[in-house]
Design an enzyme around this catalytic site. Structure first.
Site, PDB file in Angstrom:
ATOM      1  N   CYS A   1      -5.246   6.171   6.863  1.00 58.26           N
ATOM      2  CA  CYS A   1      -4.801   5.762   5.706  1.00 58.26           C
ATOM      3  C   CYS A   1      -3.195   5.155   6.145  1.00 58.26           C
ATOM      4  O   CYS A   1      -2.679   5.922   7.056  1.00 58.26           O
ATOM      5  CB  CYS A   1      -4.437   7.084   4.707  1.00 58.26           C
ATOM      6  SG  CYS A   1      -3.591   6.632   3.308  1.00 58.26           S
ATOM      7  N   LEU A   2      -2.721   4.049   5.550  1.00 61.48           N
ATOM      8  CA  LEU A   2      -1.398   3.655   6.094  1.00 61.48           C
ATOM      9  C   LEU A   2      -0.398   4.392   5.837  1.00 61.48           C
ATOM     10  O   LEU A   2       0.719   4.413   6.198  1.00 61.48           O
ATOM     11  CB  LEU A   2      -1.236   2.171   5.300  1.00 61.48           C
ATOM     12  CG  LEU A   2      -2.192   1.055   5.676  1.00 61.48           C
ATOM     13  CD1 LEU A   2      -1.953  -0.040   4.921  1.00 61.48           C
ATOM     14  CD2 LEU A   2      -2.124   0.965   7.363  1.00 61.48           C
TER      15      LEU A   2
ATOM     16  N   GLY B   1      -7.509  -1.711   2.749  1.00 60.05           N
ATOM     17  CA  GLY B   1      -7.260  -1.506   1.420  1.00 60.05           C
ATOM     18  C   GLY B   1      -5.801  -0.977   1.234  1.00 60.05           C
ATOM     19  O   GLY B   1      -5.217  -0.472   2.129  1.00 60.05           O
TER      20      GLY B   1
ATOM     21  N   HIS C   1     -11.468   5.802  -1.449  1.00 60.33           N
ATOM     22  CA  HIS C   1     -10.145   5.992  -1.032  1.00 60.33           C
ATOM     23  C   HIS C   1      -9.270   5.464  -1.884  1.00 60.33           C
ATOM     24  O   HIS C   1      -8.084   6.371  -2.151  1.00 60.33           O
ATOM     25  CB  HIS C   1     -10.315   5.547   0.483  1.00 60.33           C
ATOM     26  CG  HIS C   1      -8.995   5.799   1.175  1.00 60.33           C
ATOM     27  ND1 HIS C   1      -8.912   6.698   2.278  1.00 60.33           N
ATOM     28  CD2 HIS C   1      -7.732   5.532   1.022  1.00 60.33           C
ATOM     29  CE1 HIS C   1      -7.699   6.570   2.700  1.00 60.33           C
ATOM     30  NE2 HIS C   1      -6.818   5.836   1.905  1.00 60.33           N
ATOM     31  N   GLU C   2      -9.098   4.203  -2.046  1.00 64.38           N
ATOM     32  CA  GLU C   2      -7.861   3.808  -2.879  1.00 64.38           C
ATOM     33  C   GLU C   2      -7.916   4.063  -4.327  1.00 64.38           C
ATOM     34  O   GLU C   2      -6.811   4.264  -4.963  1.00 64.38           O
ATOM     35  CB  GLU C   2      -8.249   2.215  -2.895  1.00 64.38           C
ATOM     36  CG  GLU C   2      -8.204   1.363  -1.587  1.00 64.38           C
ATOM     37  CD  GLU C   2      -7.026   1.868  -0.703  1.00 64.38           C
ATOM     38  OE1 GLU C   2      -5.962   2.256  -1.199  1.00 64.38           O
ATOM     39  OE2 GLU C   2      -7.185   1.806   0.680  1.00 64.38           O
TER      40      GLU C   2
ATOM     41  N   HIS D   1      -5.894   7.361  -4.403  1.00 63.22           N
ATOM     42  CA  HIS D   1      -4.568   7.060  -4.283  1.00 63.22           C
ATOM     43  C   HIS D   1      -3.887   6.851  -5.818  1.00 63.22           C
ATOM     44  O   HIS D   1      -2.718   7.366  -5.931  1.00 63.22           O
ATOM     45  CB  HIS D   1      -4.303   5.570  -3.701  1.00 63.22           C
ATOM     46  CG  HIS D   1      -3.987   6.025  -2.068  1.00 63.22           C
ATOM     47  ND1 HIS D   1      -3.062   6.748  -1.567  1.00 63.22           N
ATOM     48  CD2 HIS D   1      -4.605   5.430  -1.099  1.00 63.22           C
ATOM     49  CE1 HIS D   1      -3.136   6.755  -0.289  1.00 63.22           C
ATOM     50  NE2 HIS D   1      -4.267   5.608  -0.030  1.00 63.22           N
TER      51      HIS D   1
ATOM     52  N   GLN E   1       1.173   3.180  -2.843  1.00 66.98           N
ATOM     53  CA  GLN E   1       1.730   3.219  -1.466  1.00 66.98           C
ATOM     54  C   GLN E   1       2.943   2.320  -1.103  1.00 66.98           C
ATOM     55  O   GLN E   1       3.393   2.269  -0.132  1.00 66.98           O
ATOM     56  CB  GLN E   1       0.349   2.645  -0.442  1.00 66.98           C
ATOM     57  CG  GLN E   1      -0.837   3.716  -0.463  1.00 66.98           C
ATOM     58  CD  GLN E   1      -1.823   3.083   0.327  1.00 66.98           C
ATOM     59  OE1 GLN E   1      -2.494   2.594  -0.117  1.00 66.98           O
ATOM     60  NE2 GLN E   1      -1.927   3.483   1.574  1.00 66.98           N
TER      61      GLN E   1
HETATM   62 ZN   LIG Z   1      -4.793   5.322   1.860  1.00 64.63          ZN
END
Ligand SMILES: [Zn+2]
Length: 172
Positions: free
Chosen positions: A93-94, A46, A135-136, A139, A51
């Protein structure tokens, strides 16, 4: 298409509430394609637009069967309208390197969103897919998964990141 830089904690863009998308044009489709390429390169399941430094309400996910290659889906202006139950699953998370932790989320959610043409849809998601979406969507509201951790765990992570930055090391 191009791979974009992934912004990492504590970059300010990750803490801003993203703007609603009103224009559905080719630029948007190009951005979605860039995000997909960036997500698969990372690799992740995702990715939210903030991000890659774009503070707009757009996210993509791909939690499909591993044998099916690159079947991602874009969610624009997503909003959770119903939620029920709870589940605890390990998240990473990236944008928050070198950390995974258990996070409590809703078990099942219903969301409304628009696709890249601007058409409205309603979708029910549960289990792992519901976790990724929550989660996304976080963000898009400037929330990171570390915000769901206990203050103790969060502070340990912050200290570790500070050390890494003082040492001038790039986080992996
Ligand atoms: Zn994330």
């Amino acid at each position: 298409m191009s791979i974009r830089r992934i912004y990492q904690y504590p970059e300010p863009v990750l803490r801003v509430k993203a703007k609603r998308i009103e224009v559905f044009n080719d630029d948007l489709k190009e951005l979605i394609a860039d995000m997909a390429e960036t997500m698969y390169d990372a690799p992740g399941i995702g990715l939210a637009a903030p991000q890659i430094g774009e503070s707009i309400q757009l996210l993509i996910t791909d939690i499909g069967d591993e044998r099916e290659e690159q079947r991602y889906k874009a969610f624009i202006n997503p909003q959770i309208i119903l939620s029920e139950g709870s589940q605890i699953d390990e998240e990473g998370c990236l944008s928050v390197p070198e950390l995974t932790a258990n996070v409590k989320r809703f078990k099942k959610i219903t969301l409304v969103y628009q696709d890249e043409e601007g058409n409205e849809h309603e979708l029910e998601a549960e289990d792992r897919f519901a976790v990724v979406l929550q989660h996304e969507i976080d963000h898009l509201n400037g929330i990171l998964f570390i915000d769901h951790l206990t203050p103790l765990k969060r502070n340990l992570y912050k200290k570790k990141m500070k050390k890494t930055m003082v040492a001038g090391k790039e986080p992996a």
